[in-house]
Design a protein around this motif. Structure first.
Motif, PDB file in Angstrom:
ATOM      1  N   GLU A 275      -7.495   2.201  -6.608  1.00  0.00           N
ATOM      2  CA  GLU A 275      -7.672   2.248  -5.151  1.00  0.00           C
ATOM      3  C   GLU A 275      -8.383   0.989  -4.654  1.00  0.00           C
ATOM      4  O   GLU A 275      -8.057   0.455  -3.596  1.00  0.00           O
ATOM      5  CB  GLU A 275      -8.465   3.499  -4.765  1.00  0.00           C
ATOM      6  N   CYS A 276      -9.377   0.520  -5.431  1.00  0.00           N
ATOM      7  CA  CYS A 276     -10.104  -0.669  -4.999  1.00  0.00           C
ATOM      8  C   CYS A 276      -9.207  -1.906  -5.016  1.00  0.00           C
ATOM      9  O   CYS A 276      -9.393  -2.843  -4.214  1.00  0.00           O
ATOM     10  CB  CYS A 276     -11.332  -0.892  -5.871  1.00  0.00           C
ATOM     11  N   ILE A 277      -8.198  -1.919  -5.921  1.00  0.00           N
ATOM     12  CA  ILE A 277      -7.274  -3.052  -5.972  1.00  0.00           C
ATOM     13  C   ILE A 277      -6.377  -3.080  -4.737  1.00  0.00           C
ATOM     14  O   ILE A 277      -5.959  -4.140  -4.266  1.00  0.00           O
ATOM     15  CB  ILE A 277      -6.427  -2.985  -7.264  1.00  0.00           C
ATOM     16  N   VAL A 278      -6.086  -1.888  -4.198  1.00  0.00           N
ATOM     17  CA  VAL A 278      -5.294  -1.830  -2.956  1.00  0.00           C
ATOM     18  C   VAL A 278      -6.049  -2.544  -1.836  1.00  0.00           C
ATOM     19  O   VAL A 278      -5.462  -3.339  -1.076  1.00  0.00           O
ATOM     20  CB  VAL A 278      -4.992  -0.372  -2.572  1.00  0.00           C
ATOM     21  N   TYR A 279      -7.355  -2.275  -1.738  1.00  0.00           N
ATOM     22  CA  TYR A 279      -8.163  -2.963  -0.724  1.00  0.00           C
ATOM     23  C   TYR A 279      -8.290  -4.447  -1.069  1.00  0.00           C
ATOM     24  O   TYR A 279      -8.227  -5.316  -0.197  1.00  0.00           O
ATOM     25  CB  TYR A 279      -9.553  -2.328  -0.634  1.00  0.00           C
ATOM     26  N   TYR A 280      -8.445  -4.734  -2.323  1.00  0.00           N
ATOM     27  CA  TYR A 280      -8.674  -6.102  -2.776  1.00  0.00           C
ATOM     28  C   TYR A 280      -7.491  -7.007  -2.449  1.00  0.00           C
ATOM     29  O   TYR A 280      -7.673  -8.173  -2.115  1.00  0.00           O
ATOM     30  CB  TYR A 280      -8.907  -6.075  -4.300  1.00  0.00           C
ATOM     31  N   ASN A 281      -6.272  -6.466  -2.514  1.00  0.00           N
ATOM     32  CA  ASN A 281      -5.064  -7.285  -2.349  1.00  0.00           C
ATOM     33  C   ASN A 281      -4.434  -7.191  -0.963  1.00  0.00           C
ATOM     34  O   ASN A 281      -3.316  -7.680  -0.774  1.00  0.00           O
ATOM     35  CB  ASN A 281      -4.027  -6.892  -3.396  1.00  0.00           C
ATOM     36  N   ASN A 282      -5.093  -6.557  -0.010  1.00  0.00           N
ATOM     37  CA  ASN A 282      -4.532  -6.421   1.337  1.00  0.00           C
ATOM     38  C   ASN A 282      -5.486  -7.032   2.347  1.00  0.00           C
ATOM     39  O   ASN A 282      -6.623  -6.553   2.515  1.00  0.00           O
ATOM     40  CB  ASN A 282      -4.277  -4.947   1.669  1.00  0.00           C
ATOM     41  N   ASP A 283      -5.008  -8.085   3.030  1.00  0.00           N
ATOM     42  CA  ASP A 283      -5.892  -8.787   3.972  1.00  0.00           C
ATOM     43  C   ASP A 283      -6.170  -7.972   5.218  1.00  0.00           C
ATOM     44  O   ASP A 283      -7.048  -8.326   6.015  1.00  0.00           O
ATOM     45  CB  ASP A 283      -5.305 -10.157   4.347  1.00  0.00           C
TER      46      ASP A 283
ATOM     47  N   LEU B 133      -7.134  -4.831   4.902  1.00  0.00           N
ATOM     48  CA  LEU B 133      -8.103  -3.836   4.467  1.00  0.00           C
ATOM     49  C   LEU B 133      -9.374  -4.463   3.907  1.00  0.00           C
ATOM     50  O   LEU B 133     -10.466  -3.922   4.087  1.00  0.00           O
ATOM     51  CB  LEU B 133      -7.471  -2.924   3.394  1.00  0.00           C
ATOM     52  N   CYS B 134      -9.259  -5.582   3.198  1.00  0.00           N
ATOM     53  CA  CYS B 134     -10.403  -6.216   2.549  1.00  0.00           C
ATOM     54  C   CYS B 134     -11.151  -7.104   3.542  1.00  0.00           C
ATOM     55  O   CYS B 134     -10.580  -8.079   4.059  1.00  0.00           O
ATOM     56  CB  CYS B 134      -9.922  -7.031   1.362  1.00  0.00           C
ATOM     57  N   PRO B 135     -12.422  -6.830   3.861  1.00  0.00           N
ATOM     58  CA  PRO B 135     -13.175  -7.636   4.835  1.00  0.00           C
ATOM     59  C   PRO B 135     -13.208  -9.134   4.517  1.00  0.00           C
ATOM     60  O   PRO B 135     -12.997  -9.947   5.433  1.00  0.00           O
ATOM     61  CB  PRO B 135     -14.566  -7.011   4.796  1.00  0.00           C
ATOM     62  N   PRO B 136     -13.441  -9.565   3.263  1.00  0.00           N
ATOM     63  CA  PRO B 136     -13.415 -11.014   3.007  1.00  0.00           C
ATOM     64  C   PRO B 136     -12.057 -11.641   3.312  1.00  0.00           C
ATOM     65  O   PRO B 136     -11.981 -12.761   3.826  1.00  0.00           O
ATOM     66  CB  PRO B 136     -13.743 -11.107   1.506  1.00  0.00           C
ATOM     67  N   LEU B 137     -10.967 -10.921   3.008  1.00  0.00           N
ATOM     68  CA  LEU B 137      -9.643 -11.449   3.327  1.00  0.00           C
ATOM     69  C   LEU B 137      -9.402 -11.457   4.827  1.00  0.00           C
ATOM     70  O   LEU B 137      -8.758 -12.372   5.357  1.00  0.00           O
ATOM     71  CB  LEU B 137      -8.564 -10.608   2.635  1.00  0.00           C
ATOM     72  N   LYS B 138      -9.903 -10.427   5.531  1.00  0.00           N
ATOM     73  CA  LYS B 138      -9.779 -10.402   6.987  1.00  0.00           C
ATOM     74  C   LYS B 138     -10.469 -11.611   7.600  1.00  0.00           C
ATOM     75  O   LYS B 138      -9.924 -12.292   8.477  1.00  0.00           O
ATOM     76  CB  LYS B 138     -10.403  -9.123   7.548  1.00  0.00           C
ATOM     77  N   LYS B 139     -11.671 -11.878   7.108  1.00  0.00           N
ATOM     78  CA  LYS B 139     -12.452 -12.997   7.624  1.00  0.00           C
ATOM     79  C   LYS B 139     -11.763 -14.327   7.369  1.00  0.00           C
ATOM     80  O   LYS B 139     -11.691 -15.200   8.237  1.00  0.00           O
ATOM     81  CB  LYS B 139     -13.845 -12.981   7.005  1.00  0.00           C
ATOM     82  N   ALA B 140     -11.239 -14.462   6.145  1.00  0.00           N
ATOM     83  CA  ALA B 140     -10.548 -15.699   5.799  1.00  0.00           C
ATOM     84  C   ALA B 140      -9.296 -15.882   6.648  1.00  0.00           C
ATOM     85  O   ALA B 140      -8.970 -16.987   7.094  1.00  0.00           O
ATOM     86  CB  ALA B 140     -10.181 -15.697   4.317  1.00  0.00           C
TER      87      ALA B 140
ATOM     88  N   GLU C 135       0.819  -1.216   0.000  1.00  0.00           N
ATOM     89  CA  GLU C 135       0.000   0.000   0.000  1.00  0.00           C
ATOM     90  C   GLU C 135       0.848   1.259   0.000  1.00  0.00           C
ATOM     91  O   GLU C 135       0.597   2.186  -0.776  1.00  0.00           O
ATOM     92  CB  GLU C 135      -0.927   0.016   1.218  1.00  0.00           C
ATOM     93  N   LYS C 136       1.895   1.318   0.809  1.00  0.00           N
ATOM     94  CA  LYS C 136       2.715   2.528   0.893  1.00  0.00           C
ATOM     95  C   LYS C 136       3.440   2.792  -0.428  1.00  0.00           C
ATOM     96  O   LYS C 136       3.518   3.930  -0.896  1.00  0.00           O
ATOM     97  CB  LYS C 136       3.716   2.401   2.049  1.00  0.00           C
ATOM     98  N   LEU C 137       3.981   1.730  -1.031  1.00  0.00           N
ATOM     99  CA  LEU C 137       4.684   1.901  -2.305  1.00  0.00           C
ATOM    100  C   LEU C 137       3.711   2.367  -3.388  1.00  0.00           C
ATOM    101  O   LEU C 137       4.031   3.262  -4.189  1.00  0.00           O
ATOM    102  CB  LEU C 137       5.349   0.584  -2.727  1.00  0.00           C
ATOM    103  N   PHE C 138       2.513   1.771  -3.394  1.00  0.00           N
ATOM    104  CA  PHE C 138       1.526   2.169  -4.407  1.00  0.00           C
ATOM    105  C   PHE C 138       1.171   3.638  -4.253  1.00  0.00           C
ATOM    106  O   PHE C 138       1.061   4.361  -5.248  1.00  0.00           O
ATOM    107  CB  PHE C 138       0.270   1.313  -4.291  1.00  0.00           C
TER     108      PHE C 138
END
Length: 703
Positions: free
Chosen positions: A667-675, A677-684, A435-438
């Motif tokens: 911006e949505c890809i940043v959330y999509y690829n960070n566990d 930030l992304c709720p489904p990844l957090k849950k998993a 995220e920081k690099l992006f």
């Protein structure tokens, strides 16, 4: 909101009114020519044989005024020609330049007409024989050289190069055609020591003197009517059934001296200007090659020379104004014997085969006129001439080539940046995982787009750039129009290709300078926690159509009136914010600041609801091949984070991406690829941690 929209409309109309006031008058008037020649007492009409206005002081010829559109066809940055009224004295010095008509956006509704006039004023006093270079190296001028440097206009490189070529090329054509000393050397000159006494019969037998005979039947066949059907006096058929024409080239003593006699030949040589070629023409029989209204010293309408399928006017020398019409030897002169001059600077070569052309027009009655055309071949042996070696003149490079060479460094940096943005999209998932690099890459590229592509390289694409494409449907496609600005050409080429791959997002989200400026305004709003105005998705979806309506209106107007469309294009704030760096009339600046100010409360307000360029790109981008922004089955239901985080609402509540509206900011890809930030990844991730390890369970049981 209604009052605010009304305020914006009033402000835009005020801007359009200012633009309309800057337009130039297109008519050539004696008053305009008088401004170029203040001492003029007589301004002649445009000449029939060449499109110039002769200007006199009493009986003295001061020079000529002429329109550039009559002489050259050089498209400007807009694709339309720049029409100038130019005055030039008899020494070949340019005495004045006036702007009649142009569509150059940078001057029409950008910098204004004053910089354009100041640039053209630099040509006043320049001689057409000088080599003029548009740059800022005036201090390096060699006093022994005829090279002259003139200052260009910042942000208008293409336009000033076209204007320079328009002035110089049109003036040089007039100088070569009308002024002594500017004509190109003839490719062939008659040998003056080539003489032997020849009779008229010998001249005819050797083809030096041509006898062209047309019968009555040939005339009637071409006209489609009997000669008796025409009014009395049109044809003299009582005593003659043939129409005989005698003509010859006179510069060679072998022909001219034998036909005219030594004294008359010497007088002819004294009358001819440098590079002029003389011809004799006379006729007898039932018709005359001279039209009834012919005046000595003018160009006859019914006779001309054709060479290499090009016509060459024959100007009467009025040779027999004070002496009787007579020829040497046994060939009797007729009443319509005339001597004519043809100028070789127009490309005529007497050693090359030619044709004498007759274009007969006769009145059948007071309503109907009939025409007939005849031609007769005439060729002279090369032994009569000294053939000069063709001087290979170095042709000036086309304007677009010169522009590309001048801006090679800018082109190089731009191409490298396009490679970089392509790499960002190819490796978007790897980049967005950090995220920081992006964020650093994204912010750095936005500053690069605004400062380098926009403010420095002037690479702001505009709806105005689309007008030539629309006009090409009617007027034909001319690639040079698009090559005139290398930065815009490269950007348009890249954007056009990317439209059919991933849609409009690469330009709107990464390469649009004004879009980058709006994004920075959005950063300021977030930094200072400015409350955002909430627009429901249904209202937001209806507001989308405003920009499409504007696009349709501008595109339709461009077919009806290109000038009107260019004025209405002031709905775009690009010229004020990017091209002119906010240095403009205050209504334009206020209009642009209001649009940017709205971005503090509604992210990218202009891009989302007003931009006709974005709408046009979305129409083409609708046919894109790939959808790069991947989705999970949880997106939209139950997870709506990307919908809420998308600042321009290009993600629907159902989680789908609307590529017509998406600017692919990633911006949505940043959330999509960070566990984190992304709720489904957090849950998993949480589920994985909570699930016991099988090996650990077995170890406990054994123990």
């Amino acid at each position: 909101m209604k009052r605010f929209v009304l305020f914006l409309c009033v402000l835009l109309v005020n801007c359009i009114f200012i633009v309309c006031e800057c337009r130039a008058d297109t008519a050539v008037t004696p008053e305009k020519i008088q401004q170029l020649f203040p001492k003029a007492t007589v301004i002649g009409d445009k000449q029939d044989d060449y499109p110039v206005y002769p200007v006199y002081q009493l009986q003295e010829l001061l020079g000529y005024a002429f329109e550039s559109n009559d002489l050259v066809e050089l498209p400007g940055f807009s694709g339309d020609r720049i029409n100038l009224l130019i005055g030039m004295d008899v020494q070949g010095n340019i005495v004045g330049v006036d702007i009649l008509h142009h569509h150059e956006p940078i001057f029409l509704h950008g910098l204004g007409p004053e910089p354009m006039r100041k640039f053209l004023d630099q040509y006043i006093g320049q001689n057409v024989s000088n080599r003029v270079i548009v740059d800022s190296a005036a201090n390096d001028t060699n006093p022994d050289d005829n090279t002259v440097h003139v200052d260009g206009v910042t942000k208008a490189t293409v336009s000033v190069i076209v204007m320079s070529d328009t002035v110089l090329l049109s003036a040089l054509q007039v100088a070569r055609n009308k002024l002594t000393g500017f004509a190109s050397a003839p490719a062939a000159t008659a040998k003056q020591d080539n003489y032997a006494p020849l009779s008229s019969a010998e001249l005819l037998n050797q083809g030096y003197l041509k006898h062209w005979q047309l019968s009555r039947d040939e005339f009637e066949d071409k006209l489609g009517s009997s000669l008796d059907d025409y009014p009395a006096g049109t044809f003299d058929t009582d005593f003659n059934d043939t129409f005989d024409i005698y003509y010859a080239y006179l510069n060679s003593p072998l022909i001219g001296k034998n036909l005219l006699g030594e004294e008359a030949f010497a007088r002819l040589q004294a009358m001819l200007k440098p590079n002029e070629q003389a011809f004799m023409v006379m006729s007898k029989g039932f018709f005359s090659y001279l039209d009834p209204d012919f005046k000595p010293g003018t160009v006859p309408s019914q006779v001309s020379l054709i060479q290499n399928e090009l016509p060459f006017a024959m100007r009467d020398l009025n040779f027999f104004s004070s002496l009787p019409q007579a020829l040497q030897g046994d060939l009797a002169a007729t009443d319509d014997l005339q001597l004519f001059a043809v100028n070789t600077q127009s490309g005529f070569n007497p050693s090359v085969p030619m044709q004498l052309n007759l274009n007969i027009e006769v009145a059948r009655n007071h309503l109907i006129k009939q025409q007939a055309q005849f031609s007769n071949d005439y060729a002279l042996p090369e032994s009569l001439f000294d053939i000069a070696e063709v001087e290979v003149m170095e042709k000036p490079l086309p304007a677009w080539v010169r522009v590309w060479k001048m801006r090679w460094h800018t082109i190089t940096i731009l191409v490298l940046s396009l490679i970089a943005v392509t790499a960002i999209f190819v490796y978007q998932h790897k980049l967005s995982a950090n995220e920081k690099l992006f964020r650093k890459v994204r912010w750095g590229f936005m500053f690069f787009t605004l400062i380098f592509i926009g403010w420095y390289a002037q690479g702001q694409l505009s709806i105005v750039n689309i007008y030539p494409i629309l006009q090409s449907v009617i007027n034909g496609f001319d690639l040079q129009v698009y090559l005139m600005d290398p930065v815009l050409f490269i950007l348009w080429l890249y954007v056009f290709i990317s439209l059919f791959i991933v849609g409009r997002g690469i330009f709107c989200g990464w390469l649009c300078p004004f879009g980058a400026l709006q994004e920075m305004v959005g950063w300021v709003a977030k930094r200072f926690r400015i409350r955002q105005y909430k627009i429901s998705f249904n209202v937001h979806r209806r507001l989308w159509w405003i920009k499409y309506a504007i696009l349709i209106g501008l595109a339709g107007t461009s077919y009806y009136s290109l000038s009107a469309a260019e004025v209405l294009s002031e709905v775009e704030p690009f010229k004020t914010a990017i091209t002119l760096h906010f240095v403009r009339y205050w209504p334009f600046v206020l209009y642009t600041l209001v649009l940017l100010g709205l971005g503090l409360f509604i992210n990218k307000f202009y891009c989302r609801y007003v931009c006709p360029l974005g709408a046009g790109l979305a129409v083409l981008g609708y046919f894109h091949k790939f959808e790069w922004l991947t989705r999970r089955k949880e997106c939209g239901k139950p997870c709506t984070m990307c919908y809420h985080k998308c600042d321009i609402k290009a993600i629907t509540p159902e989680g789908d991406v609307d590529y017509n509206e998406c600017v692919q900011c990633l911006e949505c890809i940043v959330y999509y690829n960070n566990d984190d930030l992304c709720p489904p990844l957090k849950k998993a991730k949480k589920t994985k941690r909570a699930k016991p390890d099988i090996a650990d369970s077995l170890a406990v049981e054994v123990k």
